[in-house]
Motif scaffolding. Structure first.
Motif, mmCIF file in Angstrom:
data_model
loop_
_atom_site.group_PDB
_atom_site.id
_atom_site.type_symbol
_atom_site.label_atom_id
_atom_site.label_comp_id
_atom_site.label_asym_id
_atom_site.label_seq_id
_atom_site.Cartn_x
_atom_site.Cartn_y
_atom_site.Cartn_z
ATOM 1 N N GLY A 76 -53.953 -9.326 -16.026
ATOM 2 C CA GLY A 76 -52.659 -8.847 -15.533
ATOM 3 C C GLY A 76 -51.479 -9.458 -16.259
ATOM 4 N N ALA A 77 -51.688 -10.587 -16.920
ATOM 5 C CA ALA A 77 -50.599 -11.237 -17.649
ATOM 6 C C ALA A 77 -50.131 -10.403 -18.835
ATOM 7 N N LEU A 78 -50.961 -9.477 -19.289
ATOM 8 C CA LEU A 78 -50.563 -8.629 -20.419
ATOM 9 C C LEU A 78 -49.316 -7.826 -20.085
ATOM 10 N N ARG A 79 -49.196 -7.439 -18.838
ATOM 11 C CA ARG A 79 -48.074 -6.598 -18.417
ATOM 12 C C ARG A 79 -46.830 -7.422 -18.100
ATOM 13 N N ASN A 80 -47.020 -8.610 -17.519
ATOM 14 C CA ASN A 80 -45.866 -9.364 -17.025
ATOM 15 C C ASN A 80 -45.639 -10.710 -17.708
ATOM 16 N N GLY A 81 -46.617 -11.195 -18.456
ATOM 17 C CA GLY A 81 -46.480 -12.523 -19.045
ATOM 18 C C GLY A 81 -45.442 -12.569 -20.157
ATOM 19 N N ALA A 82 -44.623 -13.616 -20.142
ATOM 20 C CA ALA A 82 -43.562 -13.764 -21.142
ATOM 21 C C ALA A 82 -44.086 -13.794 -22.582
ATOM 22 N N PRO A 83 -45.210 -14.452 -22.863
ATOM 23 C CA PRO A 83 -45.667 -14.480 -24.272
ATOM 24 C C PRO A 83 -46.039 -13.115 -24.822
ATOM 25 N N PHE A 84 -46.327 -12.142 -23.938
ATOM 26 C CA PHE A 84 -46.843 -10.850 -24.395
ATOM 27 C C PHE A 84 -45.787 -9.746 -24.430
ATOM 28 N N LYS A 85 -44.562 -10.079 -24.132
ATOM 29 C CA LYS A 85 -43.499 -9.080 -24.202
ATOM 30 C C LYS A 85 -43.174 -8.787 -25.669
ATOM 31 N N ASP A 86 -43.032 -7.487 -25.954
ATOM 32 C CA ASP A 86 -42.699 -7.048 -27.318
ATOM 33 C C ASP A 86 -43.705 -7.576 -28.345
ATOM 34 N N TRP A 87 -44.984 -7.541 -27.976
ATOM 35 C CA TRP A 87 -46.042 -8.033 -28.855
ATOM 36 C C TRP A 87 -46.195 -7.092 -30.041
ATOM 37 N N ASP A 88 -46.025 -7.612 -31.233
ATOM 38 C CA ASP A 88 -46.141 -6.820 -32.460
ATOM 39 C C ASP A 88 -47.606 -6.832 -32.903
ATOM 40 N N LEU A 89 -48.365 -5.871 -32.388
ATOM 41 C CA LEU A 89 -49.795 -5.803 -32.669
ATOM 42 C C LEU A 89 -50.064 -5.089 -33.995
ATOM 43 N N PRO A 90 -51.209 -5.331 -34.615
ATOM 44 C CA PRO A 90 -51.603 -4.543 -35.780
ATOM 45 C C PRO A 90 -51.669 -3.059 -35.427
ATOM 46 N N PRO A 91 -51.487 -2.163 -36.392
ATOM 47 C CA PRO A 91 -51.336 -0.726 -36.105
ATOM 48 C C PRO A 91 -52.450 -0.115 -35.257
ATOM 49 N N ALA A 92 -53.702 -0.343 -35.625
ATOM 50 C CA ALA A 92 -54.806 0.291 -34.893
ATOM 51 C C ALA A 92 -54.895 -0.237 -33.457
ATOM 52 N N LEU A 93 -54.724 -1.528 -33.286
ATOM 53 C CA LEU A 93 -54.736 -2.099 -31.931
ATOM 54 C C LEU A 93 -53.594 -1.536 -31.090
ATOM 55 N N ALA A 94 -52.430 -1.376 -31.710
ATOM 56 C CA ALA A 94 -51.285 -0.813 -30.985
ATOM 57 C C ALA A 94 -51.571 0.629 -30.548
ATOM 58 N N GLN A 95 -52.219 1.413 -31.400
ATOM 59 C CA GLN A 95 -52.565 2.792 -31.043
ATOM 60 C C GLN A 95 -53.592 2.834 -29.917
ATOM 61 N N VAL A 96 -54.593 1.947 -29.997
ATOM 62 C CA VAL A 96 -55.594 1.891 -28.927
ATOM 63 C C VAL A 96 -54.937 1.520 -27.606
ATOM 64 N N ARG A 97 -54.024 0.570 -27.642
ATOM 65 C CA ARG A 97 -53.333 0.169 -26.410
ATOM 66 C C ARG A 97 -52.561 1.348 -25.810
ATOM 67 N N ALA A 98 -51.867 2.090 -26.661
ATOM 68 C CA ALA A 98 -51.093 3.232 -26.181
ATOM 69 C C ALA A 98 -52.000 4.293 -25.547
ATOM 70 N N LYS A 99 -53.162 4.538 -26.148
ATOM 71 C CA LYS A 99 -54.079 5.548 -25.618
ATOM 72 C C LYS A 99 -54.734 5.089 -24.317
ATOM 73 N N LEU A 100 -55.054 3.801 -24.235
ATOM 74 C CA LEU A 100 -55.712 3.297 -23.031
ATOM 75 C C LEU A 100 -54.766 3.212 -21.834
ATOM 76 N N GLU A 101 -53.478 3.222 -22.076
ATOM 77 C CA GLU A 101 -52.528 3.162 -20.971
ATOM 78 C C GLU A 101 -52.635 4.376 -20.057
ATOM 79 N N ALA A 102 -53.246 5.455 -20.554
ATOM 80 C CA ALA A 102 -53.401 6.667 -19.746
ATOM 81 C C ALA A 102 -54.506 6.523 -18.706
ATOM 82 N N TYR A 103 -55.328 5.484 -18.776
ATOM 83 C CA TYR A 103 -56.450 5.308 -17.857
ATOM 84 C C TYR A 103 -56.127 4.236 -16.816
ATOM 85 N N PRO A 104 -56.657 4.394 -15.606
ATOM 86 C CA PRO A 104 -56.390 3.399 -14.557
ATOM 87 C C PRO A 104 -56.824 1.984 -14.941
#
Length: 211
Positions: A76-104
């Motif tokens: 749950g810290a991924l959503r609210n934790g201060a270290p993870f705000k505006d996390w500049d992820l590598p491109p493929a990981l960032a795309q996977v994160r965006a796609k997985l946000e559609a699932y519960p």
């Protein structure tokens, strides 16, 4: 070089700013080296932080990867934790994160993918994400399943060996030699049988001569 103790929140103070260190250095004594453009932190001679140096005061400079072991335990810290705000992820990981946000359970799936970096390394996880995206299967389970396959060693190269069968002329010579030996043995057998017929049966005489 300055010796300081890292806080429970994985932070050290340098030049009136606070910098994050790897989670394994929390609450431990570390050495802080302030260079012209970077702040490097060591724990037992191992680098646990390497940040660009900031000259403004009272700032907190985070490296989200320092908190990955904590994130694995508390997704749950991924959503609210201060270290993870505006996390500049590598491109493929960032795309996977965006796609997985559609699932519960997308957030938990993504944290599992991030956690694989601890065992497989960032490059391997990023490559697995690229393959999953190319296949249209942006799933945490698919990515995690693909990772062990990438670590399997390549098959050894096939070695072509020369034929061990002797050349035809050698085989012919060997065959002639065998027949000559048999002919000689049979000749001895015949001679012996004419002189020793009273001692040995014919079959026995041949077997002895062959030996």
């Amino acid at each position: 070089t300055t010796a300081v103790r890292a806080s429970t929140t994985c932070l050290i103070t340098a030049d009136h700013n606070r910098y994050s260190v790897d989670a394994r250095a929390a609450c431990r004594m570390v050495l802080v080296r302030s260079h012209a453009e970077r702040i490097v932190v060591l724990c037992n001679n191992e680098v646990v932080a390497d940040h660009p140096r900031h000259f403004r005061r009272d700032h907190i400079i985070y490296d989200p990867w320092h908190y990955l072991p904590v994130l694995v335990k508390k997704p749950g810290a991924l959503r609210n934790g201060a270290p993870f705000k505006d996390w500049d992820l590598p491109p493929a990981l960032a795309q996977v994160r965006a796609k997985l946000e559609a699932y519960p359970d997308g957030e938990r799936q993504f944290v599992k993918v991030l956690g694989a970096v601890l065992d497989h390394g960032l490059a391997a996880v990023e490559a697995a994400c690229c393959k999953a995206l190319e296949a249209g299967l942006a799933s945490g389970d698919v990515i995690l399943t693909a990772l062990p396959r990438q670590r399997q060693p390549a098959l050894p190269p096939t070695i072509t060996t020369p034929c061990t069968r002797p050349p035809s002329h050698c085989r012919t010579a060997c065959t002639k030699a065998v027949f000559s030996s048999l002919r000689l043995a049979w000749s001895h057998c015949s001679n012996w049988s004419s002189t020793s017929s009273t001692f040995w049966p014919p079959a026995s005489r041949c077997s002895v001569a062959m030996k």
